[in-house]
Scaffold this motif. Sequence first.
Motif, PDB file in Angstrom:
ATOM      1  N   TYR A   1       0.853  -1.184   0.000  1.00 49.63           N
ATOM      2  CA  TYR A   1       0.000   0.000   0.000  1.00 49.63           C
ATOM      3  C   TYR A   1       0.891   1.236   0.000  1.00 49.63           C
ATOM      4  CZ  TYR A   1      -3.458  -3.414   1.450  1.00 49.63           C
ATOM      5  OH  TYR A   1      -4.264  -4.510   1.508  1.00 49.63           O
ATOM      6  N   ILE A   2       0.681   2.099  -0.977  1.00 48.89           N
ATOM      7  CA  ILE A   2       1.400   3.363  -1.039  1.00 48.89           C
ATOM      8  C   ILE A   2       0.430   4.435  -0.560  1.00 48.89           C
ATOM      9  CG2 ILE A   2       2.591   4.997  -2.516  1.00 48.89           C
ATOM     10  CD1 ILE A   2       3.237   2.582  -4.347  1.00 48.89           C
ATOM     11  N   ILE A   3       0.696   4.963   0.622  1.00 47.34           N
ATOM     12  CA  ILE A   3      -0.218   5.896   1.275  1.00 47.34           C
ATOM     13  C   ILE A   3       0.362   7.305   1.180  1.00 47.34           C
ATOM     14  CG2 ILE A   3      -1.368   6.471   3.435  1.00 47.34           C
ATOM     15  CD1 ILE A   3      -0.999   3.452   4.163  1.00 47.34           C
ATOM     16  N   PRO A   4      -0.281   8.182   0.408  1.00 43.97           N
ATOM     17  CA  PRO A   4       0.226   9.556   0.257  1.00 43.97           C
ATOM     18  C   PRO A   4       0.261  10.296   1.592  1.00 43.97           C
ATOM     19  CG  PRO A   4      -1.523   9.095  -1.337  1.00 43.97           C
ATOM     20  CD  PRO A   4      -1.490   7.947  -0.372  1.00 43.97           C
ATOM     21  N   PHE A   5       1.188  11.226   1.691  1.00 42.74           N
ATOM     22  CA  PHE A   5       1.363  12.002   2.919  1.00 42.74           C
ATOM     23  C   PHE A   5       0.075  12.714   3.324  1.00 42.74           C
ATOM     24  CE2 PHE A   5       2.587  15.885   5.196  1.00 42.74           C
ATOM     25  CZ  PHE A   5       3.241  15.320   6.269  1.00 42.74           C
ATOM     26  N   CYS A   6      -0.699  13.171   2.339  1.00 43.44           N
ATOM     27  CA  CYS A   6      -1.931  13.908   2.643  1.00 43.44           C
ATOM     28  C   CYS A   6      -2.984  13.024   3.322  1.00 43.44           C
ATOM     29  CB  CYS A   6      -2.504  14.560   1.391  1.00 43.44           C
ATOM     30  SG  CYS A   6      -2.975  13.406   0.100  1.00 43.44           S
ATOM     31  N   ASP A   7      -2.850  11.690   3.242  1.00 45.86           N
ATOM     32  CA  ASP A   7      -3.800  10.778   3.877  1.00 45.86           C
ATOM     33  C   ASP A   7      -3.396  10.394   5.298  1.00 45.86           C
ATOM     34  OD1 ASP A   7      -5.462  10.775   1.676  1.00 45.86           O
ATOM     35  OD2 ASP A   7      -4.578   8.982   0.795  1.00 45.86           O
ATOM     36  N   ILE A   8      -2.238  10.836   5.747  1.00 48.68           N
ATOM     37  CA  ILE A   8      -1.805  10.575   7.122  1.00 48.68           C
ATOM     38  C   ILE A   8      -2.503  11.582   8.029  1.00 48.68           C
ATOM     39  CG2 ILE A   8       0.140  10.550   8.717  1.00 48.68           C
ATOM     40  CD1 ILE A   8       1.910   9.793   6.314  1.00 48.68           C
ATOM     41  N   ARG A   9      -3.239  11.073   9.005  1.00 49.79           N
ATOM     42  CA  ARG A   9      -3.998  11.951   9.895  1.00 49.79           C
ATOM     43  C   ARG A   9      -3.257  12.272  11.191  1.00 49.79           C
ATOM     44  NH1 ARG A   9      -5.777  13.488   5.954  1.00 49.79           N
ATOM     45  NH2 ARG A   9      -7.716  12.829   5.034  1.00 49.79           N
ATOM     46  N   GLN A  10      -2.561  11.274  11.753  1.00 52.34           N
ATOM     47  CA  GLN A  10      -1.859  11.516  13.009  1.00 52.34           C
ATOM     48  C   GLN A  10      -0.741  10.498  13.170  1.00 52.34           C
ATOM     49  OE1 GLN A  10      -4.429  11.689  16.391  1.00 52.34           O
ATOM     50  NE2 GLN A  10      -2.828  12.426  17.746  1.00 52.34           N
TER      51      GLN A  10
END
Length: 86
Positions: free
Chosen positions: A56-65
């Motif tokens: 899974y490649i999770i973009p920085f903008c999808d990191i909440r905390q």
Amino acid sequence: MRICDLKQKEVINICDCRRLGFVGDVDFDMETGCLLAIIVPGPGCFCGFLVREKEYIIPFCDIRQVGPDIILVNVDLEKATEKCGI
């Protein structure tokens, strides 16, 4: 925070409270040094000799905390970028 500190944190999706795994790698912009995404290896497959089938490649903008032990992300896994590996 160092990259090795991120690799010790578990990633949890707040959309469905699913544990995605631990950070395996990061993607960053070589010119600016900005973090672009975190990469979480998918579950291992016994029949495939423990080779990871996807990540899974999770973009920085999808990191909440980012907490002391976990990273909370808000990702629709059906639309998430998955990369197949052999």
